[in-house]
Design a protein around this motif. Structure first.
Motif, PDB file in Angstrom:
ATOM      1  N   GLN A  32       0.830  -1.203   0.000  1.00 55.06           N
ATOM      2  CA  GLN A  32       0.000   0.000   0.000  1.00 55.06           C
ATOM      3  C   GLN A  32       0.869   1.259   0.000  1.00 55.06           C
ATOM      4  N   ILE A  74      -4.682  -0.053  -2.433  1.00 51.01           N
ATOM      5  CA  ILE A  74      -5.545  -0.230  -1.271  1.00 51.01           C
ATOM      6  C   ILE A  74      -6.280  -1.553  -1.440  1.00 51.01           C
ATOM      7  N   ALA A  97      -9.373  -4.273  -1.382  1.00 50.38           N
ATOM      8  CA  ALA A  97     -10.699  -4.190  -2.012  1.00 50.38           C
ATOM      9  C   ALA A  97     -11.765  -3.751  -1.019  1.00 50.38           C
ATOM     10  N   ASN A  98     -11.580  -4.071   0.237  1.00 50.36           N
ATOM     11  CA  ASN A  98     -12.585  -3.724   1.239  1.00 50.36           C
ATOM     12  C   ASN A  98     -12.298  -2.374   1.908  1.00 50.36           C
ATOM     13  N   GLN A  99     -11.410  -1.580   1.342  1.00 50.31           N
ATOM     14  CA  GLN A  99     -11.076  -0.280   1.921  1.00 50.31           C
ATOM     15  C   GLN A  99     -11.410   0.834   0.932  1.00 50.31           C
ATOM     16  N   ARG A 100     -11.572   2.010   1.466  1.00 54.79           N
ATOM     17  CA  ARG A 100     -11.794   3.191   0.630  1.00 54.79           C
ATOM     18  C   ARG A 100     -10.738   4.231   0.970  1.00 54.79           C
ATOM     19  N   ARG A 101     -10.345   4.949  -0.050  1.00 55.56           N
ATOM     20  CA  ARG A 101      -9.343   5.996   0.129  1.00 55.56           C
ATOM     21  C   ARG A 101     -10.056   7.264   0.602  1.00 55.56           C
ATOM     22  N   ILE A 102      -9.508   7.867   1.644  1.00 53.96           N
ATOM     23  CA  ILE A 102     -10.044   9.125   2.165  1.00 53.96           C
ATOM     24  C   ILE A 102      -8.986  10.191   1.964  1.00 53.96           C
TER      25      ILE A 102
END
Length: 104
Positions: free
Chosen positions: A82, A88, A90-95
């Motif tokens: 990462q 990232i 698949a179960n994460q989101r970029r903030i």
């Protein structure tokens, strides 16, 4: 009756010779110290510079050791991927945090 040609005892000549030799030795010693003092000061400055560099390098080594310990952890593979490739899971989101613009 004062004699115009007084004889100086040999002991006085010996004492005068010793004083003269000691004064010559003192002059040479002071000259040597005067020549060595700037060299010693420059070496002291170099020593301080090297000590500062050693302190920086020790801090860098400590930082690298901590990073190496962190990378040896089991979950490190995913975290390194990462960090290196901006990937990232698949179960994460970029903030992405954005500073709000001040009102006009």
């Amino acid at each position: 009756m004062v004699h115009s040609s007084r004889k100086i005892p040999p002991l006085a000549w010996e004492a005068a010779a010793k004083i003269a030799v000691n004064l010559i030795l003192l002059a040479f010693a002071l000259g040597s110290i005067a020549k060595l003092l700037p060299y010693q000061l420059s070496q002291l400055q170099k020593l301080h510079a090297l000590e500062a560099e050693v302190a920086q390098l020790e801090a860098r080594v400590k930082e690298l050791q901590l990073e190496q310990e962190r990378d040896r952890q089991p979950q490190a593979r995913q975290r390194i991927a990462q960090e290196e490739a901006n990937l990232i899971a698949a179960n994460q989101r970029r903030i992405i945090w954005i500073k709000p613009k001040p009102p006009k």
